[in-house]
Design an enzyme around this catalytic site. Structure first.
Site, PDB file in Angstrom:
ATOM      1  N   LEU A   1       0.814  -1.209   0.000  1.00  0.00           N
ATOM      2  CA  LEU A   1       0.000   0.000   0.000  1.00  0.00           C
ATOM      3  C   LEU A   1       0.847   1.258   0.000  1.00  0.00           C
ATOM      4  O   LEU A   1       0.462   2.270  -0.577  1.00  0.00           O
ATOM      5  CB  LEU A   1      -0.932   0.013   1.221  1.00  0.00           C
ATOM      6  CG  LEU A   1      -1.892  -1.181   1.352  1.00  0.00           C
ATOM      7  CD1 LEU A   1      -2.714  -1.034   2.620  1.00  0.00           C
ATOM      8  CD2 LEU A   1      -2.792  -1.265   0.129  1.00  0.00           C
TER       9      LEU A   1
ATOM     10  N   GLY B   1      10.252   1.891   6.013  1.00  0.00           N
ATOM     11  CA  GLY B   1       9.500   0.648   6.033  1.00  0.00           C
ATOM     12  C   GLY B   1       8.376   0.655   5.020  1.00  0.00           C
ATOM     13  O   GLY B   1       8.430   1.350   4.013  1.00  0.00           O
TER      14      GLY B   1
ATOM     15  N   VAL C   1       3.841  -0.349   4.306  1.00  0.00           N
ATOM     16  CA  VAL C   1       2.510  -0.727   4.763  1.00  0.00           C
ATOM     17  C   VAL C   1       1.960  -1.715   3.744  1.00  0.00           C
ATOM     18  O   VAL C   1       1.931  -1.424   2.543  1.00  0.00           O
ATOM     19  CB  VAL C   1       1.586   0.504   4.880  1.00  0.00           C
ATOM     20  CG1 VAL C   1       0.211   0.080   5.382  1.00  0.00           C
ATOM     21  CG2 VAL C   1       2.194   1.543   5.824  1.00  0.00           C
TER      22      VAL C   1
ATOM     23  N   LYS D   1       2.167  -3.084   9.196  1.00  0.00           N
ATOM     24  CA  LYS D   1       2.974  -1.864   9.151  1.00  0.00           C
ATOM     25  C   LYS D   1       4.361  -2.198   9.670  1.00  0.00           C
ATOM     26  O   LYS D   1       4.527  -2.538  10.844  1.00  0.00           O
ATOM     27  CB  LYS D   1       2.328  -0.758   9.973  1.00  0.00           C
ATOM     28  CG  LYS D   1       2.991   0.595   9.775  1.00  0.00           C
ATOM     29  CD  LYS D   1       2.115   1.730  10.274  1.00  0.00           C
ATOM     30  CE  LYS D   1       2.737   3.061   9.913  1.00  0.00           C
ATOM     31  NZ  LYS D   1       1.908   4.205  10.374  1.00  0.00           N
TER      32      LYS D   1
ATOM     33  N   ASP E   1      -1.506  14.385  12.920  1.00  0.00           N
ATOM     34  CA  ASP E   1      -1.188  14.218  11.496  1.00  0.00           C
ATOM     35  C   ASP E   1      -2.475  14.170  10.675  1.00  0.00           C
ATOM     36  O   ASP E   1      -2.673  13.290   9.838  1.00  0.00           O
ATOM     37  CB  ASP E   1      -0.378  12.931  11.287  1.00  0.00           C
ATOM     38  CG  ASP E   1       0.336  12.910   9.942  1.00  0.00           C
ATOM     39  OD1 ASP E   1       0.401  13.960   9.283  1.00  0.00           O
ATOM     40  OD2 ASP E   1       0.831  11.840   9.544  1.00  0.00           O
TER      41      ASP E   1
END
Length: 840
Positions: A229, A235, A237, A252, A351
């Site tokens: 995704l 890293g 997702v 995640k 966020d």
């Protein structure tokens, strides 16, 4: 969305600027002179040292050495001493701050490596891995994307370019190149995994490390990954399925020492913050459930509930004003309720932006990504870039206020430049939508921090935009204001740029047409804004010292600079630049207009006309033959991106049409048709509805219209009609010439027709207008900072407005203007161009 722009916002609050601005934060190694018998060069953030006698190949196995900001100096001490002692060429980042930025969460390209070593052969490779690996044993550093990690230390290996060579990549842009056994250039691999080119043998020293590194860290988990995704430096997702229950979940993943944020926290630290937040917020409807917390090697993985729905940022607006208003008010209330519930648990979300709001199929919402969720006393930043001093719950309140505006006019990134623009945006929203006054007034008060004075209808439209002014007066005000803004931004004391522009100028140089001084000065001259000898000298002096391996093309390199110098009356210098470009490897460039053969051929033919140098025209014919042969050879190539004027086949079609005008050779017209149909097929296959000039419908329609003046074709005529309608899009996120509203304006004004859409686009630019030193300026890509360049900024807007209002015909280089001589079928095209709609 290109998140690299965030990194270039750290230096200057008004313009994008390089994180490498001075030597204050440099490593001590950056200032060291080259050892005896070595050469030393600097290019931006890199310092390179090579033994004078070393004969390096143009490509080979490179050793990347990663580091963290806190151990960079120690690692660099070891690398410098080893390389100088053994005669091994190397390059390194000039400072710990650059290393931090290259390893930031949204950094592009390779990242994490502090230094790169260039072994001359496999024997030197093996020796360096053995000896330097022992010296750096136990040193911790992030993984290098695309590199094969050697043991547990900071050494990584990959095959790539040593010399500066470029070729066209899959997206039509120039990339660093390597050559196969036949000498054919192809892009150097820049992906996340380790890849060995098919014609290269794997050295024996690397084989055990390849076997050890084959397993993916997620392979040992009881989940099957179905899709990626999102990925960042720290890293990824992943959408996955639980092999035990069949339930869809989200994984995640976080990697240690990588994906640093402004505070220096790595991805693992932020994932731990998210785990703590999700635990605290468990049970809230708008918060995804935490299903698992795992460790895989040295990576951390959270298993999250999969939320079914669509990110708010991807939802299209309802065309009916009343219906959209009702939906937006309801959605905003749902988001505000979700944020209030989070506050009730003692956390600030931190966020909030449309990408982190998931709209469920039933209209409900969920908030995702809790890496920045912290207790009230720790909150002090948000994706909407809250002003200094906004802390605690007010961080979310500010973001919610921005969301109220963004639901109707999604350009709130502008508020990073000027938060008082919020009042103008609110007035624009009121003109189109029946929004309650209090809803917008409250948002404006929160964003600006002040109560608004009494509203004056139309006050958001600057006086110089007033449609009631006679066109000559209106144009003079616009031109003067934008010109003064551009000149006020000039930095002649700098060597890397004269005018601030897109972040690309720090990769391609601050001289070229698209993003450099050449494009700005050309726009000023074409628009009748005047000549500026000091700035022209700045350009000419630096253009005659281009870097080895620099770009050659029209919009990205030497040919475009030569074009601008010719227009500025500096023909001798322009011819010198073209001669310099002809001595470099240009034959392997792509076919495109932006940086490839089409732009070079058009410029050669133009310079031949201007200077009378017949040899230039002969070379243009040679380029046409090369383009024609490659177009024919590539006809059976797989359908795929890119498309459009700058990067697709429309650029070569334009070149072939211009050469057809000179020769009347029907084969050139045939090849132009082949190129145009290829772009139409690719656009249809990609279901691309982009209207813009560079890679969208407007640029393709412009060239297609030129073709139809010579040869009528019913299918192409219908395709032209569809593209023309797409180019009349009522809204564009960006104002720029290449990928924004200014490009649509330039396209619509090409015939000087009495087209009401021209006025619509002119007035629409006021949505993006920002005052700089009391003058009119425009933001660049992502709207986070102002830009003055041709492709993305104020110079491009100036040129586009000139196409509509200037007394003399004005257009982009090589494109037809309103004064273009009529060709066959012109009348028919104008009367029938908007044919019945067909997909294209």
């Amino acid at each position: 969305m290109d998140n690299r722009y965030e990194l270039y916002c750290l230096v200057d609050p008004v313009f994008y600027d390089s994180p490498v601005t001075d030597g204050a934060a440099d490593l001590v190694h950056t200032g060291r002179p080259a050892p005896h018998g070595w050469t030393r060069t600097e290019q931006g953030e890199l310092v390179a040292l090579r033994p004078v006698e070393a004969g390096l190949p143009e490509q080979g196995w490179k050793i990347h050495i990663s580091a963290r900001p806190d151990n960079a100096a120690l690692v660099m001490d070891t690398v410098w001493l080893y390389c100088v002692r053994t005669g091994l060429a190397f390059s390194f980042l000039r400072g710990e701050h650059v290393l931090h930025l290259r390893n930031a969460k949204h950094a592009g390209g390779a990242g994490g490596e502090l230094a790169t070593l260039y072994p001359a052969d496999e024997a030197q490779l093996e020796r360096a891995l053995t000896e330097l690996g022992a010296l750096l044993d136990g040193v911790r550093g992030p993984s290098v994307p695309g590199g094969l990690r050697i043991g547990a230390g900071p050494l990584h290996v990959r095959y790539g370019a040593f010399a500066e060579r470029h070729c066209t990549g899959p997206d039509g842009r120039l990339e660093t190149a390597i050559a196969d056994l036949d000498g054919t250039l192809m892009p150097e691999w820049q992906g996340p995994g380790f890849v060995v080119p098919s014609w290269v043998g794997l050295p024996a020293v690397l084989r055990p490390h390849l076997e050890a590194g084959r397993a993916d860290v997620l392979d040992g988990l009881p989940y099957t990954v179905e899709a990626v995704l999102h990925t960042t430096r720290g890293g990824g997702v992943h959408l996955a399925r639980d092999a035990r229950t069949g339930r869809r979940v989200v994984l995640k993943e976080a990697r240690p020492h990588a994906g640093l944020d402004a505070s220096g926290a790595d991805a693992v630290t932020r994932l731990e913050r998210e785990r703590a937040a999700l635990t605290r917020l468990a049970g809230l409807d708008a918060v995804p459930a935490l299903l698992g917390d795992l460790t895989a090697g040295d990576h951390r993985v959270l298993v999250l509930e999969h939320i079914t729905g669509t990110p708010l940022a991807r939802l299209s607006r309802d065309g009916r004003a009343a219906a959209h208003t009702a939906w937006a008010l309801d959605l905003c209330a749902r988001v505000e309720a979700a944020v209030s519930a989070i506050h009730a648990r003692g956390l600030v979300f931190g966020d909030l932006h449309p990408g982190n709001v998931i709209v469920r199929p039933d209209g409900g919402i969920a908030l995702v990504d809790y890496e920045m969720a912290v207790p009230f006393d720790e909150a002090g930043g948000a994706a909407f870039a809250v002003p200094e001093g906004v802390t605690g719950a007010d961080v979310d309140h500010y973001a919610l206020a921005c969301l109220r505006l963004a639901l109707f006019l999604p350009v709130t990134e502008l508020l990073r430049i000027d938060r008082f623009k919020a009042a103008e945006l609110a007035d624009l929203i009121r003109e189109e939508f029946p929004v309650p006054d209090g809803f917008l007034d409250e948002a404006v008060r929160t964003i600006t921090g002040v109560r608004r004075a009494k509203r004056v209808p139309g006050a958001h439209i600057p006086a110089w935009y007033s449609a009631t002014l006679p066109d000559p007066e209106r144009w003079q005000r616009l031109r003067r204001s934008m010109t003064l803004a551009i000149l006020s931004s000039a930095t002649p004391e700098r060597d890397d740029r004269l005018f601030p522009g897109d972040i690309a100028q720090f990769a391609t140089g601050g001289l070229n047409l698209a993003h450099g001084a050449a494009g700005v000065l050309l726009a000023l001259e074409l628009s009748g804004s005047g000549r500026f000898p000091e700035h022209e000298r700045w350009l000419a002096e630096r253009a005659m010292r281009p870097p080895e391996g620099g770009r050659l093309g029209f919009y990205d390199g030497l040919h475009g600079i030569a074009h601008a110098l010719t227009r500025l009356g500096r023909q001798a210098e322009a011819l010198d630049l073209v001669q310099l470009a002809s001595g470099r490897r240009w034959e392997s460039l792509g076919l495109d207009l932006y940086g490839g053969l089409a732009g070079i051929g058009l410029n050669l033919a133009h310079l031949a006309d201007v200077t009378g140098e017949s040899q230039l025209l002969l070379r243009a014919y040679d380029v046409a033959d090369l383009v024609a042969s490659r177009l024919a050879a590539e006809e059976t190539a797989p359908v795929g991106p890119p498309t459009g004027l700058m990067y697709g086949s429309a650029g070569p079609a334009l070149f072939l049409l211009r050469m057809h005008e000179r020769t009347r050779e029907s084969r050139l017209l045939d090849l132009a048709e082949t190129a145009l149909r290829r772009d139409l097929r690719r656009r249809r296959a990609a279901e691309d509805a982009s209207p813009h000039l560079d890679s969208g419908g407007a640029g393709l329609a412009w060239v297609l219209g030129e073709y139809l003046r010579w040869r009528l074709d019913d299918d192409l005529l219908r395709a032209y009609g569809v593209l023309d309608r797409a180019a009349r899009a009522p809204f564009s996120f960006q104002p720029g010439l290449f990928a924004g509203r200014a490009g649509l304006l330039a396209y619509l004004a090409r015939q000087r027709a009495d087209d009401p859409e021209i006025e619509t686009q002119l007035r629409g630019l006021g949505c993006h207008a920002v005052r700089y030193h009391a003058h009119l300026a425009f933001p660049g890509e992502r709207l986070l900072r102002l830009s003055m360049d041709l492709a993305t900024g104020t110079a491009g807007v100036l040129l586009a407005v000139a196409t509509a209002l200037h007394e003399e015909p004005v257009t982009l280089p090589f494109m037809p203007s309103a004064a273009a001589t009529e060709r066959p079928h012109l009348t028919l095209l104008d009367s029938q161009g908007l044919g019945s709609e067909t997909p294209c």
